[in-house]
Write a protein that holds these residues in place. Structure first.
Motif, PDB file in Angstrom:
ATOM      1  N   ILE A  47      57.260 -21.515  79.406  1.00 26.87           N
ATOM      2  CA  ILE A  47      57.187 -20.486  78.368  1.00 26.87           C
ATOM      3  C   ILE A  47      55.759 -20.139  77.974  1.00 26.87           C
ATOM      4  CG2 ILE A  47      59.453 -20.970  77.408  1.00 26.87           C
ATOM      5  CD1 ILE A  47      58.110 -22.730  75.326  1.00 26.87           C
ATOM      6  N   SER A  48      54.816 -20.971  78.334  1.00 26.25           N
ATOM      7  CA  SER A  48      53.452 -20.645  77.919  1.00 26.25           C
ATOM      8  C   SER A  48      52.449 -21.063  78.983  1.00 26.25           C
ATOM      9  CB  SER A  48      53.112 -21.342  76.597  1.00 26.25           C
ATOM     10  OG  SER A  48      53.196 -22.750  76.734  1.00 26.25           O
ATOM     11  N   ALA A  49      51.477 -20.220  79.181  1.00 29.66           N
ATOM     12  CA  ALA A  49      50.413 -20.517  80.129  1.00 29.66           C
ATOM     13  C   ALA A  49      49.408 -21.467  79.504  1.00 29.66           C
ATOM     14  CB  ALA A  49      49.719 -19.220  80.553  1.00 29.66           C
ATOM     15  N   VAL A  50      48.648 -22.134  80.355  1.00 31.63           N
ATOM     16  CA  VAL A  50      47.600 -23.032  79.885  1.00 31.63           C
ATOM     17  C   VAL A  50      46.505 -22.195  79.242  1.00 31.63           C
ATOM     18  CG1 VAL A  50      45.871 -24.720  80.576  1.00 31.63           C
ATOM     19  CG2 VAL A  50      48.111 -24.717  81.681  1.00 31.63           C
ATOM     20  N   SER A  51      46.148 -22.519  78.032  1.00 27.02           N
ATOM     21  CA  SER A  51      45.126 -21.737  77.338  1.00 27.02           C
ATOM     22  C   SER A  51      43.763 -21.923  78.005  1.00 27.02           C
ATOM     23  CB  SER A  51      45.038 -22.165  75.867  1.00 27.02           C
ATOM     24  OG  SER A  51      44.679 -23.526  75.767  1.00 27.02           O
ATOM     25  N   GLY A  52      43.048 -20.824  78.144  1.00 22.17           N
ATOM     26  CA  GLY A  52      41.691 -20.869  78.691  1.00 22.17           C
ATOM     27  C   GLY A  52      41.615 -20.935  80.195  1.00 22.17           C
ATOM     28  N   MET A  53      42.770 -20.950  80.889  1.00 22.30           N
ATOM     29  CA  MET A  53      42.755 -21.032  82.351  1.00 22.30           C
ATOM     30  C   MET A  53      43.352 -19.757  82.920  1.00 22.30           C
ATOM     31  SD  MET A  53      44.009 -24.156  84.763  1.00 22.30           S
ATOM     32  CE  MET A  53      43.638 -24.182  86.514  1.00 22.30           C
ATOM     33  N   THR A  54      42.538 -18.954  83.585  1.00 22.27           N
ATOM     34  CA  THR A  54      42.979 -17.689  84.153  1.00 22.27           C
ATOM     35  C   THR A  54      42.459 -17.554  85.576  1.00 22.27           C
ATOM     36  OG1 THR A  54      41.038 -16.539  83.277  1.00 22.27           O
ATOM     37  CG2 THR A  54      43.019 -16.560  81.897  1.00 22.27           C
ATOM     38  N   GLY A  55      42.878 -16.489  86.241  1.00 26.32           N
ATOM     39  CA  GLY A  55      42.399 -16.240  87.592  1.00 26.32           C
ATOM     40  C   GLY A  55      43.162 -17.043  88.628  1.00 26.32           C
ATOM     41  N   SER A  56      42.755 -16.887  89.877  1.00 24.41           N
ATOM     42  CA  SER A  56      43.462 -17.497  91.002  1.00 24.41           C
ATOM     43  C   SER A  56      42.578 -18.381  91.860  1.00 24.41           C
ATOM     44  CB  SER A  56      44.074 -16.389  91.873  1.00 24.41           C
ATOM     45  OG  SER A  56      44.888 -15.533  91.103  1.00 24.41           O
ATOM     46  N   ILE A  79      44.036 -10.650 110.454  1.00 27.41           N
ATOM     47  CA  ILE A  79      44.894 -10.541 109.279  1.00 27.41           C
ATOM     48  C   ILE A  79      44.100 -10.896 108.025  1.00 27.41           C
ATOM     49  CG2 ILE A  79      46.936 -11.133 110.623  1.00 27.41           C
ATOM     50  CD1 ILE A  79      46.976 -13.860 109.145  1.00 27.41           C
ATOM     51  N   LYS A  80      44.583 -10.409 106.917  1.00 25.12           N
ATOM     52  CA  LYS A  80      44.030 -10.739 105.612  1.00 25.12           C
ATOM     53  C   LYS A  80      45.119 -11.401 104.771  1.00 25.12           C
ATOM     54  CE  LYS A  80      40.811  -6.794 105.433  1.00 25.12           C
ATOM     55  NZ  LYS A  80      40.450  -5.561 104.668  1.00 25.12           N
ATOM     56  N   VAL A  81      44.732 -12.418 103.993  1.00 24.57           N
ATOM     57  CA  VAL A  81      45.678 -13.095 103.100  1.00 24.57           C
ATOM     58  C   VAL A  81      45.008 -13.255 101.745  1.00 24.57           C
ATOM     59  CG1 VAL A  81      47.131 -15.116 102.721  1.00 24.57           C
ATOM     60  CG2 VAL A  81      46.632 -14.385 105.061  1.00 24.57           C
ATOM     61  N   THR A  82      45.661 -12.755 100.708  1.00 21.21           N
ATOM     62  CA  THR A  82      45.138 -12.896  99.344  1.00 21.21           C
ATOM     63  C   THR A  82      46.199 -13.537  98.458  1.00 21.21           C
ATOM     64  OG1 THR A  82      45.875 -10.667  98.756  1.00 21.21           O
ATOM     65  CG2 THR A  82      43.616 -10.903  99.551  1.00 21.21           C
ATOM     66  N   VAL A  83      45.737 -14.226  97.399  1.00 30.69           N
ATOM     67  CA  VAL A  83      46.661 -14.880  96.475  1.00 30.69           C
ATOM     68  C   VAL A  83      46.361 -14.425  95.050  1.00 30.69           C
ATOM     69  CG1 VAL A  83      46.974 -16.906  97.939  1.00 30.69           C
ATOM     70  CG2 VAL A  83      45.168 -16.908  96.208  1.00 30.69           C
ATOM     71  N   GLN A  84      47.418 -14.391  94.249  1.00 31.74           N
ATOM     72  CA  GLN A  84      47.284 -14.034  92.840  1.00 31.74           C
ATOM     73  C   GLN A  84      48.240 -14.908  92.032  1.00 31.74           C
ATOM     74  OE1 GLN A  84      47.950  -9.889  91.944  1.00 31.74           O
ATOM     75  NE2 GLN A  84      48.184 -10.275  89.756  1.00 31.74           N
ATOM     76  N   VAL A  85      47.684 -15.850  91.284  1.00 28.72           N
ATOM     77  CA  VAL A  85      48.504 -16.763  90.490  1.00 28.72           C
ATOM     78  C   VAL A  85      49.104 -16.012  89.305  1.00 28.72           C
ATOM     79  CG1 VAL A  85      48.505 -18.863  89.090  1.00 28.72           C
ATOM     80  CG2 VAL A  85      47.122 -18.749  91.183  1.00 28.72           C
ATOM     81  N   GLY A  86      50.421 -16.173  89.100  1.00 31.44           N
ATOM     82  CA  GLY A  86      51.069 -15.523  87.971  1.00 31.44           C
ATOM     83  C   GLY A  86      50.606 -16.105  86.647  1.00 31.44           C
ATOM     84  N   ARG A  87      50.650 -17.435  86.541  1.00 28.89           N
ATOM     85  CA  ARG A  87      50.111 -18.136  85.378  1.00 28.89           C
ATOM     86  C   ARG A  87      49.996 -19.613  85.697  1.00 28.89           C
ATOM     87  NH1 ARG A  87      55.256 -17.718  81.184  1.00 28.89           N
ATOM     88  NH2 ARG A  87      56.823 -17.363  82.787  1.00 28.89           N
ATOM     89  N   TRP A  88      49.134 -20.262  84.945  1.00 25.04           N
ATOM     90  CA  TRP A  88      48.934 -21.696  85.093  1.00 25.04           C
ATOM     91  C   TRP A  88      49.772 -22.413  84.032  1.00 25.04           C
ATOM     92  CZ3 TRP A  88      46.504 -23.323  89.304  1.00 25.04           C
ATOM     93  CH2 TRP A  88      45.618 -22.455  89.949  1.00 25.04           C
ATOM     94  N   VAL A  89      50.431 -23.492  84.456  1.00 26.75           N
ATOM     95  CA  VAL A  89      51.356 -24.209  83.586  1.00 26.75           C
ATOM     96  C   VAL A  89      51.014 -25.691  83.622  1.00 26.75           C
ATOM     97  CG1 VAL A  89      53.800 -24.750  83.202  1.00 26.75           C
ATOM     98  CG2 VAL A  89      53.144 -22.493  84.027  1.00 26.75           C
ATOM     99  N   GLU A  90      51.216 -26.366  82.517  1.00 23.48           N
ATOM    100  CA  GLU A  90      50.992 -27.812  82.478  1.00 23.48           C
ATOM    101  C   GLU A  90      51.940 -28.517  83.449  1.00 23.48           C
ATOM    102  OE1 GLU A  90      48.685 -29.415  81.139  1.00 23.48           O
ATOM    103  OE2 GLU A  90      47.839 -28.085  79.613  1.00 23.48           O
ATOM    104  N   PRO A  91      51.476 -29.596  84.096  1.00 29.04           N
ATOM    105  CA  PRO A  91      52.339 -30.314  85.037  1.00 29.04           C
ATOM    106  C   PRO A  91      53.601 -30.829  84.350  1.00 29.04           C
ATOM    107  CG  PRO A  91      50.059 -31.033  85.239  1.00 29.04           C
ATOM    108  CD  PRO A  91      50.123 -30.174  84.018  1.00 29.04           C
ATOM    109  N   GLY A  92      54.676 -30.913  85.119  1.00 24.55           N
ATOM    110  CA  GLY A  92      55.935 -31.440  84.617  1.00 24.55           C
ATOM    111  C   GLY A  92      56.569 -32.364  85.632  1.00 24.55           C
ATOM    112  N   ASP A  93      57.869 -32.568  85.493  1.00 22.30           N
ATOM    113  CA  ASP A  93      58.580 -33.456  86.417  1.00 22.30           C
ATOM    114  C   ASP A  93      59.963 -32.871  86.695  1.00 22.30           C
ATOM    115  OD1 ASP A  93      60.072 -33.939  84.122  1.00 22.30           O
ATOM    116  OD2 ASP A  93      59.047 -35.825  83.678  1.00 22.30           O
TER     117      ASP A  93
END
Length: 283
Positions: free
Chosen positions: A44-53, A145-159
């Protein structure tokens, strides 16, 4: 008077039924639940202060031309201590001048989503698309070929109780086959996640497809394939064996060693509202 007796009899019957249910439940043989509570829910929430890919790297790429198809594969890796959630991976096959050679109608197959990429984990990402034609009706020339990545959001690790546990897969040695339509292989998979979910599928977490990366005998990537046919049971908790994956195109290079195929199973909390088009993932 008769109505009073009927009413009293109804009340007595209800009391007896209730008492029976209490006795049954109190003497049930089912053991009490143990371990962490299964609480799957979309992060439900992204890691604060962490953006980009930048934390997700493209570590290997490779491709081949198989008839009118460009078959492409890549390995991506999460080098952070967070979970990369819903990472978009986009391929393109280009000529020597950097112009796309992918057929216009096949452009929607160039982008796919890797739902969960755990800290330190890698994912196999593959696709096969039709090459366009020149004005003289010859196939365009694929140079790279070209390959690019774009992270949707960063999340705290879970289990496994949060849906962020590992989901792994391994190709069964000797199971790969080629045929006129494409081919097939079998694999084992295992999910550490629990079954309950907010997504309304009987199996729990939703399948968003299976991605393959083909390699030659030296281990070099020579192509890839994405199956978008959902196999929701592989996202169930526990180990599944001898699962069949059918490859629907003649996309396997003849020089690929199918025993070395890398495979990733995609399991997510939800399916996309829109599939393909305008940069949306095809899976």
């Amino acid at each position: 008077m008769n109505r009073r007796w009927i009413w009293l009899a109804s009340v007595l019957a209800a009391v007896l039924i209730g008492a029976s249910l209490v006795y049954y439940r109190s003497n049930s043989a089912d053991p009490p639940a143990t371990g962490p509570t299964c609480r799957l829910a979309a992060p439900i929430s992204a890691v604060s202060g962490m953006t980009g890919s930048a934390g997700v790297q493209v570590v290997e790429t490779g491709s081949s031309k198989v008839g009118p198809l460009a078959t492409m594969g890549s390995m991506i890796r999460n080098d952070t201590d967070k979970v990369a959630y819903q990472t978009l991976v986009r391929f393109d096959a280009v000529d020597a001048a950097g112009r796309t050679v992918v057929d216009e109608e096949a452009q929607n197959w160039l982008t796919q989503v890797v739902p969960v990429l755990r800290p330190g984990d890698s994912a196999a990402v593959g696709t096969s698309v039709l090459i366009g034609r020149n004005t003289d009706d010859g196939l365009k020339t694929m140079d790279s070929i070209k390959v690019t990545v774009q992270v949707g959001r960063w999340v705290e690790p879970g289990d496994g109780s949060t849906g962020l546990g590992p989901v792994t897969a391994t190709v069964i040695s000797g199971s790969g086959q080629r045929d006129d339509a494409g081919g097939s292989l079998r694999f084992d998979s295992e999910s550490a996640n629990c079954a309950e979910t907010t997504y309304n599928v009987e199996s729990g977490m939703a399948s968003r497809g299976i991605s393959l990366v083909f390699r030659d005998t030296a281990g070099r990537i020579v192509g890839g394939f994405l199956s978008t046919i959902p196999q929701h049971d592989i996202c169930l908790p526990g180990r599944k064996t001898n699962k069949l994956l059918t490859i629907l195109q003649r996309t396997i290079p003849s020089w690929a060693d199918l025993d070395q195929t890398s495979i990733s199973v995609y399991c997510d909390f939800e399916l996309p509202a829109v599939v393909g088009g305008s940069g949306a993932p095809v899976n």
